[in-house]
Design an enzyme around this catalytic site. Structure first.
Site, PDB file in Angstrom:
ATOM      1  N   GLY A 149       3.071  -1.176   4.162  1.00  0.00           N
ATOM      2  CA  GLY A 149       3.085   0.240   3.818  1.00  0.00           C
ATOM      3  C   GLY A 149       4.484   0.683   3.425  1.00  0.00           C
ATOM      4  O   GLY A 149       4.956   0.418   2.316  1.00  0.00           O
ATOM      5  N   GLY A 150       5.174   1.326   4.357  1.00  0.00           N
ATOM      6  CA  GLY A 150       6.477   1.945   4.081  1.00  0.00           C
ATOM      7  C   GLY A 150       7.468   1.039   3.370  1.00  0.00           C
ATOM      8  O   GLY A 150       8.161   1.482   2.443  1.00  0.00           O
ATOM      9  N   GLU A 176      -4.900  -4.999  10.528  1.00  0.00           N
ATOM     10  CA  GLU A 176      -3.886  -3.974  10.751  1.00  0.00           C
ATOM     11  C   GLU A 176      -4.185  -3.245  12.060  1.00  0.00           C
ATOM     12  O   GLU A 176      -5.021  -2.325  12.072  1.00  0.00           O
ATOM     13  CB  GLU A 176      -3.881  -2.960   9.606  1.00  0.00           C
ATOM     14  N   SER A 236       3.900  -2.227  10.201  1.00  0.00           N
ATOM     15  CA  SER A 236       5.348  -2.284  10.446  1.00  0.00           C
ATOM     16  C   SER A 236       5.971  -3.615  10.056  1.00  0.00           C
ATOM     17  O   SER A 236       6.889  -4.093  10.724  1.00  0.00           O
ATOM     18  CB  SER A 236       5.654  -1.946  11.919  1.00  0.00           C
ATOM     19  N   GLY A 242       3.001   2.188  10.754  1.00  0.00           N
ATOM     20  CA  GLY A 242       3.987   3.261  10.614  1.00  0.00           C
ATOM     21  C   GLY A 242       4.724   3.600  11.892  1.00  0.00           C
ATOM     22  O   GLY A 242       5.395   4.629  11.979  1.00  0.00           O
ATOM     23  N   GLU A 244      -6.707   4.483   8.012  1.00  0.00           N
ATOM     24  CA  GLU A 244      -6.479   5.906   7.725  1.00  0.00           C
ATOM     25  C   GLU A 244      -7.710   6.532   7.075  1.00  0.00           C
ATOM     26  O   GLU A 244      -8.016   7.699   7.309  1.00  0.00           O
ATOM     27  CB  GLU A 244      -5.220   6.060   6.856  1.00  0.00           C
ATOM     28  N   HIS A 296      -9.395   1.022   5.004  1.00  0.00           N
ATOM     29  CA  HIS A 296      -8.125   1.200   5.718  1.00  0.00           C
ATOM     30  C   HIS A 296      -8.351   2.123   6.914  1.00  0.00           C
ATOM     31  O   HIS A 296      -9.151   3.057   6.842  1.00  0.00           O
ATOM     32  CB  HIS A 296      -7.076   1.789   4.772  1.00  0.00           C
ATOM     33  N   ASN A 306       0.871  -1.178   0.000  1.00  0.00           N
ATOM     34  CA  ASN A 306       0.000   0.000   0.000  1.00  0.00           C
ATOM     35  C   ASN A 306       0.906   1.225   0.000  1.00  0.00           C
ATOM     36  O   ASN A 306       1.540   1.524   1.008  1.00  0.00           O
ATOM     37  CB  ASN A 306      -0.884  -0.037   1.260  1.00  0.00           C
ATOM     38  N   TRP A 307       0.944   1.894  -1.127  1.00  0.00           N
ATOM     39  CA  TRP A 307       1.843   3.053  -1.255  1.00  0.00           C
ATOM     40  C   TRP A 307       1.271   4.299  -0.585  1.00  0.00           C
ATOM     41  O   TRP A 307       1.954   5.308  -0.506  1.00  0.00           O
ATOM     42  CB  TRP A 307       2.137   3.321  -2.733  1.00  0.00           C
ATOM     43  N   LYS A 308       0.007   4.248  -0.164  1.00  0.00           N
ATOM     44  CA  LYS A 308      -0.629   5.419   0.469  1.00  0.00           C
ATOM     45  C   LYS A 308      -0.420   6.640  -0.435  1.00  0.00           C
ATOM     46  O   LYS A 308      -0.473   6.496  -1.650  1.00  0.00           O
ATOM     47  CB  LYS A 308      -0.081   5.593   1.885  1.00  0.00           C
TER      48      LYS A 308
HETATM   49  P1  13P Z   1       3.382   0.308   7.525  1.00  0.00           P
HETATM   50  O1  13P Z   1       3.870  -0.994   6.915  1.00  0.00           O
HETATM   51  O2  13P Z   1       4.102   1.507   7.010  1.00  0.00           O
HETATM   52  O3  13P Z   1       3.336   0.218   9.022  1.00  0.00           O
HETATM   53  O4  13P Z   1       1.859   0.503   7.035  1.00  0.00           O
HETATM   54  C1  13P Z   1       0.964  -0.544   7.162  1.00  0.00           C
HETATM   55  C2  13P Z   1      -0.280  -0.197   6.436  1.00  0.00           C
HETATM   56  O5  13P Z   1      -1.050   0.637   6.865  1.00  0.00           O
HETATM   57  C3  13P Z   1      -0.538  -0.892   5.153  1.00  0.00           C
HETATM   58  O6  13P Z   1      -1.834  -0.673   4.718  1.00  0.00           O
END
Ligand code: 13P
Length: 248
Positions: free
Chosen positions: A229-230, A163, A208, A169, A95, A93, A9-11
């Site tokens: 994510g990251g 999640e 993470s 993050g 977020e 998600h 997920n590149w957000k």
């Molecule tokens: P991180 O891997 O950056 O913690 O993000 C997880 C996430 O929200 C994937 O959707």
């Protein structure tokens, strides 16, 4: 056993300059047997689908509207994502639940719209730190699963991503026992609700996940992959996670 899935997920990250990372990723997954998915921002869905052409990389959106068309400025529908080359879409998600007030009812409507457009929905659930500290993590996730899934869910059209909000993050992850407890719980809930199909749904862990902790997380029963994510932004990091999943 459901086929494993490594999803990125590149957000709100990525531009046309990201093509080099995607090309490197496509090359790196040639010999890999798990499914690999990247969900870039909407502006990159069509370009990424063309960068990935000829490879096994799937491309997905990060959200869609519950309606197929209409007066919804700034929104994107599931058929539009499919038209741009997406095969998946992340929905609910944390977020979006936090930043845009998305409720289980809305996530359910969006999931239905994704299915109608032929997209695989990656439905996200997860408790806050407060909810976990109060001993309510299983209840919260159970309610999110019950509320966010429409009728007609199958292992082929839906993936669940667990999640924990406090692990996203932050570099913090639940213990392996906590991940195992939640994934066993989700499997039970889904099997009770959907029978055999509930055993076919892929259950991803997200929050993470890094190359350094991926192998131990993927060894937990009922963890069928990750939503990253990251660490999905750079091909080298994501490939480390993908290889750990393939070896699990
Ligand atoms: P991180 O891997 O950056 O913690 O993000 C997880 C996430 O929200 C994937 O959707």
């Amino acid at each position: 056993m459901p086929k494993k899935l490594a999803a990125g997920n590149w957000k709100m990250n990525g531009t046309s300059a990201s093509q080099t990372e995607v090309t490197a990723l496509c090359g790196g997954i040639e010999q890999v047997s798990c499914d690999v998915l990247l969900c870039p921002p909407a502006t990159l869905v069509a370009p990424m689908a063309s960068w990935a052409a000829g490879s096994t990389l799937s491309v997905g959106g990060q959200d869609c509207h519950a309606n197929a068309t209409g007066a919804h400025t700034g929104d994107i529908s599931a058929p539009m994502l499919a038209d741009a080359g997406a095969s998946h879409v992340i929905l609910g998600h944390s977020e979006r639940r936090a930043d845009h007030g998305e409720t289980d009812d809305l996530v359910r409507a969006k999931t239905q719209a994704a299915h109608a457009a032929g997209l695989i929905a990656v439905v996200c659930v997860g408790e806050t730190e407060e909810e976990r500290d109060a001993g309510r993590a299983l209840d919260v996730v159970g309610a999110q699963i019950a509320g966010s899934l429409p009728g007609g869910v199958t292992g082929a059209n839906t993936v669940i991503a667990y999640e924990p909000v406090w692990a996203i993050g932050t570099g913090r992850t639940p213990t392996l026992d906590q991940i195992g407890e939640m994934h066993d719980f989700m499997r039970d809930v889904l099997a009770r609700q959907l029978g055999d199909q509930g055993r076919e749904l892929r259950l991803l862990y997200g929050g993470s996940v890094k190359p350094g902790n991926a192998a131990e997380i993927f060894a937990v029963p009922n963890v069928d992959g990750a939503l990253v994510g990251g660490a999905s932004l750079r091909a080298a990091d994501f490939l480390g996670i993908i290889r750990a999943l393939d070896a699990a």
